[in-house]
Design an enzyme around this catalytic site. Sequence first.
Site, PDB file in Angstrom:
ATOM      1  N   VAL A   1      41.292  37.932  34.381  1.00 43.07           N
ATOM      2  CA  VAL A   1      41.293  36.397  33.696  1.00 43.07           C
ATOM      3  C   VAL A   1      41.627  35.269  33.781  1.00 43.07           C
ATOM      4  CG1 VAL A   1      41.917  37.791  31.920  1.00 43.07           C
ATOM      5  CG2 VAL A   1      43.525  37.664  33.022  1.00 43.07           C
ATOM      6  N   SER A   2      41.991  35.019  35.196  1.00 41.67           N
ATOM      7  CA  SER A   2      41.966  33.381  36.018  1.00 41.67           C
ATOM      8  C   SER A   2      41.230  32.882  35.942  1.00 41.67           C
ATOM      9  CB  SER A   2      42.971  34.007  37.601  1.00 41.67           C
ATOM     10  OG  SER A   2      43.058  33.017  38.043  1.00 41.67           O
ATOM     11  N   CYS A   3      41.525  32.097  35.608  1.00 41.68           N
ATOM     12  CA  CYS A   3      40.741  30.531  36.104  1.00 41.68           C
ATOM     13  C   CYS A   3      40.113  30.201  37.244  1.00 41.68           C
ATOM     14  CB  CYS A   3      41.329  29.117  35.398  1.00 41.68           C
ATOM     15  SG  CYS A   3      40.922  29.665  33.645  1.00 41.68           S
ATOM     16  N   VAL A   4      40.923  31.009  38.701  1.00 40.12           N
ATOM     17  CA  VAL A   4      40.985  30.237  39.992  1.00 40.12           C
ATOM     18  C   VAL A   4      40.366  31.733  40.184  1.00 40.12           C
ATOM     19  CG1 VAL A   4      41.748  28.191  39.888  1.00 40.12           C
ATOM     20  CG2 VAL A   4      42.639  30.012  40.713  1.00 40.12           C
TER      21      VAL A   4
END
Lengths: 104, 157
Positions: free
Chosen positions: A101-104
């Site tokens: 679920v991380s953006c990076v």
Amino acid sequence: MEKVIAGYSVDVTEEGYLTNKGQWNKEIAEAIAKEIGIDELTEGHWKVIEFIQKDLAKTEKMPTIRRVKNAGGIETKELYRLFPEGPLLKATKIAGLSKPVSCV
Amino acid sequence: MLNNEKIKKVSIVVSKGSLEGIYPALIMANGARMQGIEANLFFTFFGMDAITKKKMGNIKVATVGNPAMGIPTLIGAIPGMSYFATRMMKKQMEELDIPPIPEFIEMIDDAGGKIYACLASVDMFKLKKEDFCDQLEKILTVGEFYDISAGGQIIFT
């Protein structure tokens, strides 16, 4: 929902991520890999899969691509070569883990 | 085009040289690659600081003219304020595993994202190809940028 993968009945999300990692095994990994366009899991693939599984168990956080490089010793170029078009999405799916679920 | 058709390509224009001007574009480009989407970054005007060897390691938060910072403009103008705010923000980002700009550019390049600079800005700032980081793919005219962006989405930041 339930799905039969490699002859095993497992629980998955709508996108096909296993919801119970206790149901995972290497045959399932190979079958998921084929389904998402990776014909054969090589030593390089297993190195990534095992690192993500171990790191998640240790830190209780899904590793980022940066962490796979810095803590797992797998270069980003190599990661994209092994799992093209969405390396973390694919690697976590094959590893029987939840969708990152991380953006990076 | 169907509304729910998947995005296949994004071309992001980076025109600002502040930390908060650059990071969103880098996160979006990298996020695109993580999703299997083709990504181009086109740096123009002060945005080029993000890919200029001398400046990319020293990008700062704008503490003046930035009402969202919650710092009065006169206080924001005190020497060292920008340095302090930048340090705080970098620390926060490090905790989230968001890399510093030079490493981020390298990561996007390793991920297959392409880095371009704008010819008009390069000429205006009297820069040469050697002034840019090794990841720079090419210096482009606007026309070439549109050619490269064909069939994808263009985002201006």
